[in-house]
Motif scaffolding. Sequence first.
Motif, PDB file in Angstrom:
ATOM      1  N   SER A   1      65.881  38.501  20.191  1.00 40.29           N
ATOM      2  CA  SER A   1      64.825  39.141  20.984  1.00 40.29           C
ATOM      3  C   SER A   1      65.390  39.913  22.170  1.00 40.29           C
ATOM      4  N   LYS A   2      66.556  39.508  22.678  1.00 39.50           N
ATOM      5  CA  LYS A   2      67.163  40.210  23.806  1.00 39.50           C
ATOM      6  C   LYS A   2      67.981  41.392  23.292  1.00 39.50           C
ATOM      7  N   VAL A   3      67.735  42.539  23.895  1.00 40.59           N
ATOM      8  CA  VAL A   3      68.421  43.744  23.444  1.00 40.59           C
ATOM      9  C   VAL A   3      69.935  43.621  23.631  1.00 40.59           C
ATOM     10  N   ALA A   4      70.371  42.830  24.604  1.00 37.88           N
ATOM     11  CA  ALA A   4      71.809  42.654  24.837  1.00 37.88           C
ATOM     12  C   ALA A   4      72.491  42.020  23.637  1.00 37.88           C
ATOM     13  N   VAL A   5      71.794  41.108  22.964  1.00 35.94           N
ATOM     14  CA  VAL A   5      72.361  40.471  21.775  1.00 35.94           C
ATOM     15  C   VAL A   5      72.530  41.508  20.673  1.00 35.94           C
ATOM     16  N   ARG A   6      71.524  42.318  20.487  1.00 32.91           N
ATOM     17  CA  ARG A   6      71.589  43.334  19.435  1.00 32.91           C
ATOM     18  C   ARG A   6      72.659  44.385  19.752  1.00 32.91           C
ATOM     19  N   ARG A   7      72.768  44.743  21.025  1.00 30.63           N
ATOM     20  CA  ARG A   7      73.798  45.704  21.412  1.00 30.63           C
ATOM     21  C   ARG A   7      75.195  45.118  21.249  1.00 30.63           C
ATOM     22  N   ALA A   8      75.331  43.838  21.513  1.00 27.95           N
ATOM     23  CA  ALA A   8      76.634  43.184  21.342  1.00 27.95           C
ATOM     24  C   ALA A   8      77.046  43.184  19.874  1.00 27.95           C
ATOM     25  N   ILE A   9      76.075  42.963  18.993  1.00 30.50           N
ATOM     26  CA  ILE A   9      76.372  43.020  17.558  1.00 30.50           C
ATOM     27  C   ILE A   9      76.831  44.432  17.182  1.00 30.50           C
ATOM     28  N   ALA A  10      76.111  45.431  17.702  1.00 31.56           N
ATOM     29  CA  ALA A  10      76.485  46.819  17.428  1.00 31.56           C
ATOM     30  C   ALA A  10      77.880  47.134  17.952  1.00 31.56           C
ATOM     31  N   GLN A  11      78.258  46.476  19.049  1.00 34.96           N
ATOM     32  CA  GLN A  11      79.561  46.724  19.649  1.00 34.96           C
ATOM     33  C   GLN A  11      80.696  46.066  18.868  1.00 34.96           C
ATOM     34  N   VAL A  12      80.371  45.033  18.109  1.00 33.91           N
ATOM     35  CA  VAL A  12      81.399  44.268  17.388  1.00 33.91           C
ATOM     36  C   VAL A  12      81.609  44.758  15.958  1.00 33.91           C
ATOM     37  N   VAL A  13      80.534  45.168  15.292  1.00 40.35           N
ATOM     38  CA  VAL A  13      80.628  45.509  13.864  1.00 40.35           C
ATOM     39  C   VAL A  13      81.622  46.649  13.638  1.00 40.35           C
ATOM     40  N   ASP A  14      82.520  46.417  12.692  1.00 39.21           N
ATOM     41  CA  ASP A  14      83.564  47.379  12.343  1.00 39.21           C
ATOM     42  C   ASP A  14      83.230  47.989  10.983  1.00 39.21           C
ATOM     43  N   ARG A  15      82.602  49.152  11.000  1.00 41.27           N
ATOM     44  CA  ARG A  15      82.175  49.794   9.762  1.00 41.27           C
ATOM     45  C   ARG A  15      83.360  50.230   8.901  1.00 41.27           C
TER      46      ARG A  15
ATOM     47  N   ARG B   1      77.757  56.098  21.434  1.00 40.31           N
ATOM     48  CA  ARG B   1      77.378  55.099  22.435  1.00 40.31           C
ATOM     49  C   ARG B   1      78.379  53.941  22.506  1.00 40.31           C
ATOM     50  N   TYR B   2      78.789  53.427  21.363  1.00 36.24           N
ATOM     51  CA  TYR B   2      79.590  52.201  21.346  1.00 36.24           C
ATOM     52  C   TYR B   2      81.070  52.419  21.063  1.00 36.24           C
ATOM     53  N   GLY B   3      81.413  53.582  20.485  1.00 35.75           N
ATOM     54  CA  GLY B   3      82.809  53.841  20.183  1.00 35.75           C
ATOM     55  C   GLY B   3      83.354  52.878  19.151  1.00 35.75           C
ATOM     56  N   ASP B   4      84.641  52.642  19.196  1.00 35.32           N
ATOM     57  CA  ASP B   4      85.268  51.697  18.274  1.00 35.32           C
ATOM     58  C   ASP B   4      84.848  50.269  18.614  1.00 35.32           C
ATOM     59  N   PRO B   5      84.914  49.348  17.658  1.00 34.97           N
ATOM     60  CA  PRO B   5      84.566  47.947  17.927  1.00 34.97           C
ATOM     61  C   PRO B   5      85.356  47.404  19.117  1.00 34.97           C
ATOM     62  N   ASP B   6      84.689  46.696  20.004  1.00 34.21           N
ATOM     63  CA  ASP B   6      85.334  46.201  21.228  1.00 34.21           C
ATOM     64  C   ASP B   6      84.687  44.886  21.634  1.00 34.21           C
ATOM     65  N   VAL B   7      85.402  43.807  21.423  1.00 33.37           N
ATOM     66  CA  VAL B   7      84.878  42.474  21.732  1.00 33.37           C
ATOM     67  C   VAL B   7      84.658  42.310  23.234  1.00 33.37           C
ATOM     68  N   GLY B   8      85.567  42.871  24.038  1.00 32.35           N
ATOM     69  CA  GLY B   8      85.434  42.758  25.492  1.00 32.35           C
ATOM     70  C   GLY B   8      84.134  43.373  25.993  1.00 32.35           C
TER      71      GLY B   8
ATOM     72  N   GLN C   1      83.582  39.302  10.809  1.00 32.67           N
ATOM     73  CA  GLN C   1      83.766  40.127  11.996  1.00 32.67           C
ATOM     74  C   GLN C   1      83.074  39.526  13.215  1.00 32.67           C
ATOM     75  N   LEU C   2      81.841  39.123  13.038  1.00 29.27           N
ATOM     76  CA  LEU C   2      81.078  38.592  14.167  1.00 29.27           C
ATOM     77  C   LEU C   2      81.662  37.280  14.678  1.00 29.27           C
ATOM     78  N   GLU C   3      82.073  36.431  13.776  1.00 33.51           N
ATOM     79  CA  GLU C   3      82.631  35.149  14.208  1.00 33.51           C
ATOM     80  C   GLU C   3      84.039  35.296  14.775  1.00 33.51           C
ATOM     81  N   ALA C   4      84.778  36.304  14.322  1.00 38.60           N
ATOM     82  CA  ALA C   4      86.113  36.549  14.872  1.00 38.60           C
ATOM     83  C   ALA C   4      86.046  36.931  16.342  1.00 38.60           C
ATOM     84  N   SER C   5      84.909  37.449  16.769  1.00 37.50           N
ATOM     85  CA  SER C   5      84.737  37.814  18.173  1.00 37.50           C
ATOM     86  C   SER C   5      84.545  36.588  19.064  1.00 37.50           C
TER      87      SER C   5
END
Length: 525
Positions: free
Chosen positions: A292-306, A339-346, A386-390
Amino acid sequence: MFNRTSLQAAAALASISLLAGCSLFSGDDADGESKIVVGTTSEPSTLDPAAAWDGSWELYRNVFQTLLSFPTGSATPQPDAAECKFTDTVSKVFECRLKEGLAFSDGAELDARAVKHSIDRIRTINAKGGPAPLLGSLDKIVTSGDLTVTFQLKKSDATFPYILATPAMSIVPPDRYPADALREDGKLTGSGPYVLDSYEEGTRAELTKNPTYKGFANRKNDAVTIRYFKESEAMVGALRKKEIDATYRGLTAEEVVQLQEKSPENEGLQLVESTGADIRYLVFNAQDPSVSKVAVRRAIAQVVDRDALVAKVYQGTAEPLYSMVPKGIAGHTTAFFDRYGDPDVGKAEKLLEEAGVDGPVDLTLWYTTDRYGSATESEFQELKRQLEASKLFRVTLKGKPWKEFQAGYQKGQYPAFGRGWFPDFPDPDNFIAPFVGKENVLSTPYVRPEITDQLLPKSRKVSDRGAVTEEFERAQEILVDDVRLLPLWQGKLYIAASEEIAGGERALDPQTVLQMWELQRKTSW
């Protein structure tokens, strides 16, 4: 020997045919001497067009007629059951004049009454996950005599001809299809190129040439058997054993790569490749606490490596997608990458920290096990990895067969789930409008007035669909802000077939629907 054919070259030839005046609308049947057997992993979810906004269209296109359609080589709607045009200057009054002498396969007359009944019942029934949202701009239908149907729109909609050309708008006989309920006798009655002689759910559909058909399709075979497979491995095995003549929908990347190799097991096979407009994406249900929090969804978008997803799972048979509008369609952008560039866990960790979200976040991802091919499970395993590796997420995967999966997301039971989209028509509107609004094809309300009340209405006044880039670029910026939808990849389409089969390069229309009538045996030439 293995052969590879490009659909783009065929499309160019088809365009030349149109310019040269070849008669695609003659309705004359070519000689067909035998049955074609096609395998697919995508079976219909229902036999009633009023309830389906999915791969069921594959069957519908071949057994029903629509007022307009997309013959091979045409990216704009052309006459099928009728000649149609806007009769005003603001794209709000659309008139269709039916061909004379049209009839359904049961002998009933296909007239203006049948057209009005067919379209009205879609809105009246308003089936969950059905095509009623496509008709959001329609006010009412008026008939004049037996042959004239006029669609009066509430608002300007230059895409309305495209909508009428979708299999969702299949014309059905009023006496067979109730006005306020779905047909439930397991049968189908249409006026298209073929008649559905028999249907065995999950197993096969038997189609034979409709003797009373009057339309644009030049049928190059007498009959088609569609065999439905649960797994693509069995489907490819059946192709190699010559139990089927062609496959469509469901080949895994590994199978495509294997079919491209010159080897004894590929002797006598060919592969037709098309740059597809089909996409895969994740859907987030913002009403579920976990996302429900947009930050969670944005974090997923930031981690996923297409790139990794496409390389590991799809091996060159797909490409990364950074907007809901794919390459090849006007208005395509790379908004998510911008917006998110390359995947970035930080960066993802910072997004969660600033929102006060403690990790790891528990996340359940749902997918269908039998809709988009056998590689879907591998795709979600890679997303989980990918998500769990973060270290920011704990992921549980759950898969269900399509009918159960569909019922679940329609009830809002899934926090996040994977979907595929095969375009209704080749226009950017069709990659934005279906997914937004209180009622949408995903059954996951996504209210964004700027898109639904401003950008889409403005773009629909423009008949030149290549001139609506600005509106759709802005819509995609909003999608990136909200991350209610996360585009993953854009596919390529393949028809694997015996070398004895011709027509595969002409068989896919702009909606990526297989026109079975284009397939024929070379021995019948």
